[in-house]
Design a protein around this motif. Structure first.
Motif, mmCIF file in Angstrom:
data_model
loop_
_atom_site.group_PDB
_atom_site.id
_atom_site.type_symbol
_atom_site.label_atom_id
_atom_site.label_comp_id
_atom_site.label_asym_id
_atom_site.label_seq_id
_atom_site.Cartn_x
_atom_site.Cartn_y
_atom_site.Cartn_z
ATOM 1 N N LYS A 10 3.020 6.227 6.374
ATOM 2 C CA LYS A 10 1.588 5.965 6.292
ATOM 3 C C LYS A 10 1.244 5.168 5.038
ATOM 4 O O LYS A 10 1.836 5.357 3.978
ATOM 5 C CB LYS A 10 0.815 7.290 6.293
ATOM 6 N N GLU A 11 0.253 4.279 5.169
ATOM 7 C CA GLU A 11 -0.269 3.543 4.031
ATOM 8 C C GLU A 11 -1.303 4.400 3.307
ATOM 9 O O GLU A 11 -1.920 5.293 3.887
ATOM 10 C CB GLU A 11 -0.935 2.235 4.475
ATOM 11 N N ALA B 81 0.818 -1.224 0.000
ATOM 12 C CA ALA B 81 0.000 0.000 0.000
ATOM 13 C C ALA B 81 0.845 1.264 0.000
ATOM 14 O O ALA B 81 0.541 2.239 0.686
ATOM 15 C CB ALA B 81 -0.950 -0.008 1.199
ATOM 16 N N ARG B 82 1.919 1.253 -0.794
ATOM 17 C CA ARG B 82 2.794 2.428 -0.882
ATOM 18 C C ARG B 82 3.010 2.896 -2.320
ATOM 19 O O ARG B 82 3.837 3.764 -2.571
ATOM 20 C CB ARG B 82 4.179 2.122 -0.257
ATOM 21 N N LEU C 30 -4.228 3.130 0.583
ATOM 22 C CA LEU C 30 -4.813 2.126 -0.278
ATOM 23 C C LEU C 30 -5.255 2.752 -1.597
ATOM 24 O O LEU C 30 -5.700 3.896 -1.636
ATOM 25 C CB LEU C 30 -6.008 1.452 0.404
#
Length: 289
Positions: free
Chosen positions: A163-164, A82-83, A166
């Motif tokens: 932080k991710e 998720a990056r 999505l």
């Protein structure tokens, strides 16, 4: 026993939304071992990643070869989830290659791209994960049209906020439509970017990467580090900086001789982020026996 290695990917390159992709030097690696009574995929990536046949890699493989005998597999991954570096695409491509090898499917590169795009939805991440290097792709009437080119020599610096983000969250901020003139402008910028890459003009390509109108003006609010890293790039002579995929990773292209200094400056300037020096991966998915 054999290994499957898949590179991470960076999509969009600014204005090439859902179309342009680049393979980069981070890797998902599977070590495929002996047959077993049940599928088992061992890893240290956390409890959120399944270790049985519900793992995306195994699900993908079984969708192509449902009668394939279970195996024991060990997985390691340098690709953060998720990056914006294609972690799910790498898993899909690994699953396709797992089925290709274990079920002897004899898939061509084009076969793999068609299958992977159907599963993932877009060709921008999966295609360079399969072919390596720089790719351009589009889907028309369910068929993927794609091409691969050699990207100019350049150092890649990725700034990865903790932080991710999505993809579904990042897509939620995008507009439903753009004014016709704005869409034409975005399309022409992307066309010129591709032409610059094909002609080897990294300075022109880098400048155009910062002129996106399709997604960065909206996603930039979710990743405030983008403007910070871009400004630093301007100060230190980088070719260009863009939001990798849906974010949160930010990728800066810079001359190799300036790369180490930029890494040090980015580490000092951008808090709560990991900064890495990478390169363009010329090879796509590989099977090592």
């Amino acid at each position: 026993m054999f290994d499957i290695r898949v590179p991470a990917t960076s999509a969009n390159l600014g204005p090439g939304f859902d179309s342009l992709g680049l393979a980069v030097s981070l890797y998902l690696t599977l070590t495929v071992k002996e047959e077993a009574d049940e599928w088992e995929i061992l890893h240290d990536l956390g409890a959120g990643i399944p270790t049985d046949k519900t793992n995306l890699i195994i699900e993908t493989a079984l969708s192509l070869a449902p009668n394939m005998a279970p195996r024991k597999i060990t997985m390691t991954s340098e690709v953060p989830a998720a990056r914006g570096l294609g972690s799910s695409s790498a898993a899909i491509v690994a699953g396709i290659e797992l089925a290709n090898q274990c079920a002897d499917l004899q898939l061509s590169i084009d076969d793999k791209i068609q299958i992977a795009t159907r599963i993932e939805g877009h060709p921008d991440n999966v295609t360079p994960a399969i072919t390596g290097d720089f790719t351009v792709g589009t889907v028309l009437d369910s068929k993927v049209y794609w091409t691969k080119a050699s990207f100019p020599e350049v150092a890649l610096v990725v700034t990865i906020p903790e932080k991710e983000l999505l993809t579904k969250e990042s897509r939620a901020v995008l507009p439903d439509s753009l004014p016709f003139k704005e869409a034409v402008k975005g399309s022409s910028i992307s066309n010129m970017l591709v032409a610059a890459v094909f002609s080897g003009d990294i300075e022109k390509a880098g400048a155009l990467m910062e002129q996106d109108v399709f997604h960065e003006p909206y996603r930039g609010t979710l990743v405030p580090e983008l403007s910070q890293v871009r400004e630093l790039g301007h100060e230190m002579g980088a070719y260009g900086t863009y939001l990798s995929g849906a974010g949160t990773t930010i990728l800066t292209m810079i001359h190799p001789e300036k790369a180490e200094a930029f890494v040090a400056a980015a580490k000092a300037a951008v808090k709560d982020s990991e900064v890495k020096l990478l390169h363009v991966e010329k090879n796509g998915v590989q099977v090592i026996k």
